[in-house]
Design an enzyme around this catalytic site. Structure first.
Site, PDB file in Angstrom:
ATOM      1  CB  CYS A  28      -1.044   6.700  -8.443  1.00 50.88           C
ATOM      2  SG  CYS A  28      -1.672   4.951  -7.794  1.00 50.88           S
ATOM      3  CB  CYS A  31       0.921   4.255  -9.145  1.00 52.88           C
ATOM      4  SG  CYS A  31      -0.497   4.155  -9.866  1.00 52.88           S
TER       5      CYS A  31
END
Length: 103
Positions: A28, A31
């Site tokens: 991600c 993230c």
């Protein structure tokens, strides 16, 4: 260094003090950006808060237990009680406010 969740220590980790859980995925992009912000936040608060990273794919039981619908998701705990949560990439001032409200 941000702490990766250790299954055997998890319940004890969130039971006492201020703890910020970071539900993330290794693939991600947001993230990964959040990880840099959390490193700065960790330096600012030191031992006053624990920041624990929880890999989304490796912990489906915790995803279900805490009703996490996507990543990144931050959940702030104080003495084992959830105080707040934020989904998506958060800016440093938002994270700082979450932590300060738990101290």
């Amino acid at each position: 260094m941000l702490k990766e969740m250790v299954r055997e220590e998890f319940e004890q980790d969130i039971a006492e003090g201020s703890v910020l859980l970071d539900f993330y995925s290794k693939t991600c992009g947001p993230c990964k950006m959040l990880a840099f912000v959390l490193q700065d936040v960790e330096k600012q608060f030191g031992d006053d808060v624990k920041i624990i990273k929880i890999d989304f794919e490796e912990n489906p039981d915790l995803i279900e237990k805490y009703n996490v619908e996507g990543y990144p998701t931050l959940i702030m705990f104080k003495d084992g009680v959830e105080l707040s949560r934020k989904a998506g990439l958060q800016q440093k001032p938002v994270i700082i406010k979450m932590i300060e409200e738990s101290l």
